[in-house]
Design an enzyme around this catalytic site. Structure first.
Site, PDB file in Angstrom:
ATOM      1  N   GLU A   1     -18.921 -25.970 -39.112  1.00  0.00           N
ATOM      2  CA  GLU A   1     -17.659 -26.331 -38.441  1.00  0.00           C
ATOM      3  C   GLU A   1     -16.468 -25.545 -39.016  1.00  0.00           C
ATOM      4  O   GLU A   1     -15.572 -25.141 -38.282  1.00  0.00           O
ATOM      5  CB  GLU A   1     -17.408 -27.837 -38.586  1.00  0.00           C
TER       6      GLU A   1
ATOM      7  N   HIS B   1     -11.775 -36.543 -36.971  1.00  0.00           N
ATOM      8  CA  HIS B   1     -13.150 -36.064 -37.082  1.00  0.00           C
ATOM      9  C   HIS B   1     -13.376 -35.690 -38.538  1.00  0.00           C
ATOM     10  O   HIS B   1     -12.489 -35.119 -39.176  1.00  0.00           O
ATOM     11  CB  HIS B   1     -13.377 -34.825 -36.212  1.00  0.00           C
TER      12      HIS B   1
ATOM     13  N   THR C   1     -17.839 -44.551 -37.285  1.00  0.00           N
ATOM     14  CA  THR C   1     -17.365 -43.936 -36.040  1.00  0.00           C
ATOM     15  C   THR C   1     -16.617 -44.907 -35.124  1.00  0.00           C
ATOM     16  O   THR C   1     -15.594 -44.556 -34.541  1.00  0.00           O
ATOM     17  CB  THR C   1     -18.572 -43.352 -35.271  1.00  0.00           C
TER      18      THR C   1
ATOM     19  N   ASN D   1     -10.601 -42.606 -32.372  1.00  0.00           N
ATOM     20  CA  ASN D   1     -10.871 -42.954 -33.775  1.00  0.00           C
ATOM     21  C   ASN D   1     -10.137 -42.041 -34.764  1.00  0.00           C
ATOM     22  O   ASN D   1     -10.542 -41.881 -35.908  1.00  0.00           O
ATOM     23  CB  ASN D   1     -12.379 -43.023 -34.039  1.00  0.00           C
TER      24      ASN D   1
ATOM     25  N   TYR E   1     -18.910 -29.749 -30.927  1.00  0.00           N
ATOM     26  CA  TYR E   1     -19.844 -30.886 -30.910  1.00  0.00           C
ATOM     27  C   TYR E   1     -21.294 -30.462 -30.748  1.00  0.00           C
ATOM     28  O   TYR E   1     -22.192 -31.233 -31.079  1.00  0.00           O
ATOM     29  CB  TYR E   1     -19.440 -31.901 -29.838  1.00  0.00           C
TER      30      TYR E   1
ATOM     31  N   ARG F   1     -16.045 -38.776 -45.724  1.00  0.00           N
ATOM     32  CA  ARG F   1     -16.655 -39.750 -44.786  1.00  0.00           C
ATOM     33  C   ARG F   1     -16.360 -41.180 -45.249  1.00  0.00           C
ATOM     34  O   ARG F   1     -16.093 -42.059 -44.443  1.00  0.00           O
ATOM     35  CB  ARG F   1     -18.175 -39.550 -44.715  1.00  0.00           C
TER      36      ARG F   1
ATOM     37  N   ARG G   1     -10.185 -45.323 -40.180  1.00  0.00           N
ATOM     38  CA  ARG G   1     -10.511 -45.880 -38.861  1.00  0.00           C
ATOM     39  C   ARG G   1     -10.471 -47.410 -38.863  1.00  0.00           C
ATOM     40  O   ARG G   1     -10.133 -48.035 -37.860  1.00  0.00           O
ATOM     41  CB  ARG G   1     -11.885 -45.382 -38.420  1.00  0.00           C
TER      42      ARG G   1
ATOM     43  N   LYS H   1      -7.075 -35.980 -34.788  1.00  0.00           N
ATOM     44  CA  LYS H   1      -7.202 -35.891 -33.328  1.00  0.00           C
ATOM     45  C   LYS H   1      -5.843 -36.203 -32.668  1.00  0.00           C
ATOM     46  O   LYS H   1      -4.923 -36.702 -33.342  1.00  0.00           O
ATOM     47  CB  LYS H   1      -8.296 -36.875 -32.874  1.00  0.00           C
TER      48      LYS H   1
HETATM   49  P1  GDP Z   1     -18.509 -39.186 -36.158  1.00  0.00           P
HETATM   50  O1  GDP Z   1     -19.093 -38.043 -36.923  1.00  0.00           O
HETATM   51  O2  GDP Z   1     -18.279 -40.416 -36.995  1.00  0.00           O
HETATM   52  O3  GDP Z   1     -17.253 -38.812 -35.373  1.00  0.00           O
HETATM   53  O4  GDP Z   1     -19.590 -39.613 -35.072  1.00  0.00           O
HETATM   54  P2  GDP Z   1     -20.701 -38.758 -34.287  1.00  0.00           P
HETATM   55  O5  GDP Z   1     -20.798 -37.368 -34.804  1.00  0.00           O
HETATM   56  O6  GDP Z   1     -21.954 -39.586 -34.239  1.00  0.00           O
HETATM   57  O7  GDP Z   1     -20.110 -38.745 -32.812  1.00  0.00           O
HETATM   58  C1  GDP Z   1     -19.097 -37.855 -32.433  1.00  0.00           C
HETATM   59  C2  GDP Z   1     -18.238 -38.544 -31.401  1.00  0.00           C
HETATM   60  O8  GDP Z   1     -19.035 -38.943 -30.277  1.00  0.00           O
HETATM   61  C3  GDP Z   1     -17.565 -39.831 -31.903  1.00  0.00           C
HETATM   62  O9  GDP Z   1     -16.352 -39.586 -32.588  1.00  0.00           O
HETATM   63  C4  GDP Z   1     -17.385 -40.602 -30.601  1.00  0.00           C
HETATM   64  O10 GDP Z   1     -16.231 -40.148 -29.918  1.00  0.00           O
HETATM   65  C5  GDP Z   1     -18.601 -40.197 -29.777  1.00  0.00           C
HETATM   66  N1  GDP Z   1     -19.694 -41.171 -29.901  1.00  0.00           N
HETATM   67  C6  GDP Z   1     -20.673 -41.180 -30.826  1.00  0.00           C
HETATM   68  N2  GDP Z   1     -21.482 -42.241 -30.659  1.00  0.00           N
HETATM   69  C7  GDP Z   1     -21.010 -42.909 -29.580  1.00  0.00           C
HETATM   70  C8  GDP Z   1     -21.424 -44.109 -28.876  1.00  0.00           C
HETATM   71  O11 GDP Z   1     -22.405 -44.781 -29.237  1.00  0.00           O
HETATM   72  N3  GDP Z   1     -20.663 -44.490 -27.796  1.00  0.00           N
HETATM   73  C9  GDP Z   1     -19.590 -43.776 -27.378  1.00  0.00           C
HETATM   74  N4  GDP Z   1     -18.908 -44.211 -26.316  1.00  0.00           N
HETATM   75  N5  GDP Z   1     -19.159 -42.665 -28.015  1.00  0.00           N
HETATM   76  C10 GDP Z   1     -19.867 -42.226 -29.097  1.00  0.00           C
HETATM   77 MG    MG Z   2     -20.157 -36.379 -36.419  1.00  0.00          MG
END
Ligand code: GDP
Ligand code: MG
Length: 205
Positions: free
Chosen positions: A174, A163, A129, A160, A58, A123, A140, A18
């Site tokens: 994706e 992705h 996350t 973070n 997303y 992962r 991270r 990112k």
């Molecule tokens: P990842 O696959 O570990 O990146 O997580 P997810 O797919 O669940 O979420 C995608 C993105 O959404 C994350 O990288 C965060 O930027 C955001 N996000 C997800 N869960 C939360 C949350 O509980 N709070 C906030 N503020 N952002 C979130």
């Molecule tokens: Mg995700």
């Protein structure tokens, strides 16, 4: 490698470094961690994403809005805090707006990794996350001090660094979204003999 496309060693996953990963001069460090475990880089490009590319990224999973909203509400409740909305979709709308804003602000690097259990391995190396709770030893966990509290207070996406696709289905969708077929390379990597070959007869003279 014998061609058996369903064999786990052919699994592919998407990583996006990112804008903060690039600005923090962590490109080499991040790539190194995925490369040294034995994954093979089969596609890579730098680009400044459009809002449309990110929004579609997303929402490739039609459940993403609901799942992310419910997960966020739960994380507020678990911390004894009141969520900003009771409607999960309203929460996701804010998260998505912040993500689009963050991911279109500068160049990113999209990478496709291939190898045994690529999705799970990536992962594991990437970490959870929210950087505040990502395990030490993960990307991270080692390189970010951000949290949902910080990002929500300031009305921005959590920074973070990377992705990483969350499942094989997500990875395939994706990769199709970010790469054309002719941007992905099928080639043999010398180290694969040690990682995957059944017999090692070639080692001794
Ligand atoms: P990842 O696959 O570990 O990146 O997580 P997810 O797919 O669940 O979420 C995608 C993105 O959404 C994350 O990288 C965060 O930027 C955001 N996000 C997800 N869960 C939360 C949350 O509980 N709070 C906030 N503020 N952002 C979130
Ligand atoms: Mg995700």
């Amino acid at each position: 490698m014998k061609s058996q496309p369903n064999h786990p060693k052919f699994e592919r996953t998407l990583v996006i470094i990112k804008p903060d990963g690039i600005q923090r001069t962590l490109i080499g460090e991040i790539i190194k961690r995925y490369e040294r475990i034995g994954l093979k880089l089969v596609g890579v490009k730098m680009l400044i994403p459009t809002a449309d590319l990110i929004e579609k990224h997303y929402t490739l999973d039609p459940e993403w809005r609901t799942k992310t909203g419910l997960k966020t509400i739960k994380s507020y409740v678990d911390k004894g805090l009141k969520p900003p909305h009771t409607d999960p979709l309203k929460i996701t709308a804010i998260i998505l707006k912040n993500l689009v804003n963050y991911m279109t602000k500068g160049p990113v690097i999209a990478i496709v990794w291939q190898g045994s259990h690529a999705v799970e391995i990536v992962r594991k190396i990437t970490g959870g996350t929210e950087p505040l709770t990502s395990a030490m030893g993960t990307i991270r966990g080692d390189f970010v001090i951000d949290s949902y509290k910080m990002s929500d207070t300031d009305g921005r996406a959590v920074r973070n660094l990377v992705h990483a696709s969350g499942s094989v289905k997500e990875a395939n969708d994706e990769i199709d979204h970010w790469f054309n077929k002719n941007e992905l390379f099928d080639y043999r990597h010398i180290s694969e003999a040690m990682l995957y070959d059944v017999d090692l007869d070639g080692i001794l003279k």
